[in-house]
Design an enzyme around this catalytic site. Structure first.
Site, mmCIF file in Angstrom:
data_model
loop_
_atom_site.group_PDB
_atom_site.id
_atom_site.type_symbol
_atom_site.label_atom_id
_atom_site.label_comp_id
_atom_site.label_asym_id
_atom_site.label_seq_id
_atom_site.Cartn_x
_atom_site.Cartn_y
_atom_site.Cartn_z
ATOM 1 N N HIS A 308 23.053 38.139 105.276
ATOM 2 C CA HIS A 308 22.223 39.268 104.115
ATOM 3 C C HIS A 308 23.181 40.590 104.127
ATOM 4 C CE1 HIS A 308 19.434 40.673 101.327
ATOM 5 N NE2 HIS A 308 19.197 39.426 101.049
ATOM 6 N N ASP A 365 17.552 31.362 101.163
ATOM 7 C CA ASP A 365 17.891 30.091 100.496
ATOM 8 C C ASP A 365 18.269 29.062 101.818
ATOM 9 O OD1 ASP A 365 18.357 30.902 97.948
ATOM 10 O OD2 ASP A 365 20.329 32.098 98.725
#
Ligand code: ACO
Length: 427
Positions: A308, A365
């Protein structure tokens, strides 16, 4: 914001003062808004790793500590106690609704859940197999032709109505897109159902088999939508702010956000994760092979649902989803071999130096698809679900930007092409 603190910038022996600004959680920045005017220099920051594009009061993230708060409230508390609609209200208005406010907001959502009947014909033009995310962004853009005046001026008068209409109708559009993709008749929204129950009913009810809305499924969907509701200046929200800064119609602006979200490096990763897990399963659970491929700089493959830009520790949303996965699956009396595999893959990656050195952890996700599968959402709708969740965040940012006298977004560049040359007729 801190006052009277400056950083010193020295260029060619000349000193310039750059104001230091500080946010309410202690984040510090150098204000370079006068840089070019005063020095002739600009900054270069591809991918905006170090660029703060705005001041915002909506969402706070501490990527080092794994903190995520909407309007000051930890996402963990909202996930446990709130509904998605309460969370949407919080993002849009800056405070939790009281009972009458929540009731009024719910009524607005209900009153605006129907699409203009002419919109139905638009669905007929899409090719079979079109991805629902692309159908969704097209259809939201089409809404701008039905509501052409939803811009800055009109919204100052009634943001409530426009936000409710959009949040309600995008849900209807998403379900219609799915029904269209499987060739079933569309199901209209119902006033007696809550936001999430209504969506599930429009997705799964059919003339031959009525759908029974399960409170467990509604709860799971609420949780996922809350966790996706905002994430400050991510790629799609930055897109919304950029497009919106040209004072574009709200619907057209949100359509651009949906397009940005559809990419596999952003919201599209939730679908890719399931695809990857299935491939690993087919390779006789050769987890090591996939980890090695993700590390191989000659391969474009990345471990989907990992890494991320902001989180350099465990994504708090992934932590909540992972924690609730088993619980939700057992309450729904279902099992998913992909959950065990995902946990095995995560454990292997988190012990590997490549992932440790780069602070790569599961993101939102990684586990969300497992819950979507359990509640019956088809894989090509996963990213659409993300878009439904993110909608209140996008609208809140659009609203915040336009009420703050924001300038049009227009970065500069360093030109590296040809210097002056002249036209020569081809011989
Ligand atoms: N698998 C393997 N290596 C990775 C991964 C991954 N998932 N993510 C990052 N890396 C590596 C990069 O190759 C790079 O290595 P290097 O320093 O040797 O060159 C390093 O980690 C840093 O990665 P960047 O790409 O520079 O980080 P950036 O902040 O630009 O990218 C992103 C973040 C796009 C999320 C990236 O981690 C990624 O591609 N992840 C997989 C896709 C994904 O899950 N996307 C969803 C993100 S969450 C969201 O948008 C909702």
């Amino acid at each position: 914001m801190s006052e009277n603190k400056y950083a010193e910038l020295i260029i060619d022996g000349k000193s310039y003062q750059l104001p230091v600004v500080e946010g309410s959680e202690g984040e510090k920045a150098l204000d370079i808004s006068g840089l070019r005017k005063n020095t002739g220099f600009i900054t270069i920051d591809p991918g905006f790793f170090n660029t703060g594009a705005c001041y915002s009061t909506i969402t706070f993230i501490d990527g080092e500590k794994g903190i995520l708060r909407y309007r000051g409230i930890p996402v963990e508390e909202l996930a446990e106690k709130a509904t998605f609609i309460e969370t949407a209200y919080l993002l849009l208005h800056g405070k939790m609704p009281n009972k009458p406010q929540l009731q009024a907001f719910s009524q607005l959502l209900n009153a605006n859940s129907m699409l203009h009947e002419d919109m139905r014909h638009f669905f007929d033009g899409f090719p079979r197999g079109a991805h629902p995310m692309h159908i969704l962004s097209t259809m939201i853009n089409a809404l701008s032709t039905f509501y052409p005046n939803v811009d800055l001026l009109s919204l100052k008068e009634d943001i409530n109505l426009s936000a409710a209409r959009l949040i309600s109708q995008v849900r209807t559009l998403a379900a219609f897109a799915y029904k269209k993709s499987i060739g079933e008749p569309i199901v209209y929204p119902r006033h007696d159902l809550s936001y999430c129950a209504n969506f599930l009913n429009m997705m799964f009810d059919s003339p031959v088999q009525p759908y029974e809305v399960s409170p467990e499924v509604v709860k799971a969907l609420n949780l996922l939508l809350i966790l996706h509701a905002d994430h400050e200046q991510n790629c799609s929200t930055t897109t919304v702010r950029t497009v919106g800064s040209a004072q574009v119609n709200l619907y057209a602006t949100i359509s651009a956000g949906v397009s940005a979200l559809s990419g596999p490096l952003h919201g599209g990763a939730n679908q890719e994760v399931i695809d990857m897990l299935r491939k690993i399963m087919r390779s006789e659970r050769d987890v090591k092979k996939f980890i090695d491929r993700a590390k191989d700089k000659n391969s474009a493959f990345r471990l989907m649902g990992f890494g991320h830009r902001v989180y350099k520790t465990y994504d708090p949303r992934a932590a909540i989803i992972k924690k609730t996965c088993h619980d939700i699956l057992s309450r729904l009396k279902t099992d998913d071999p992909l959950l065990e595999l995902a946990m095995e893959l995560e454990a292997a990656a988190l012990q590997d130096d490549y992932f440790i050195e780069r602070n790569l952890y599961p993101n939102v996700d990684f586990y969300s698809g497992i819950i979507y599968r359990a509640i019956g959402i088809p894989e090509n709708m996963f990213t659409v679900m993300f878009a439904l969740g993110r909608l209140p965040g996008w609208i809140a940012h659009w609203q915040e930007m336009l009420t703050k006298d924001t300038k049009i977004c227009r970065p500069r560049q360093i030109y590296t092409g040809h210097t002056l040359r002249h036209y020569e007729k081809s011989s």
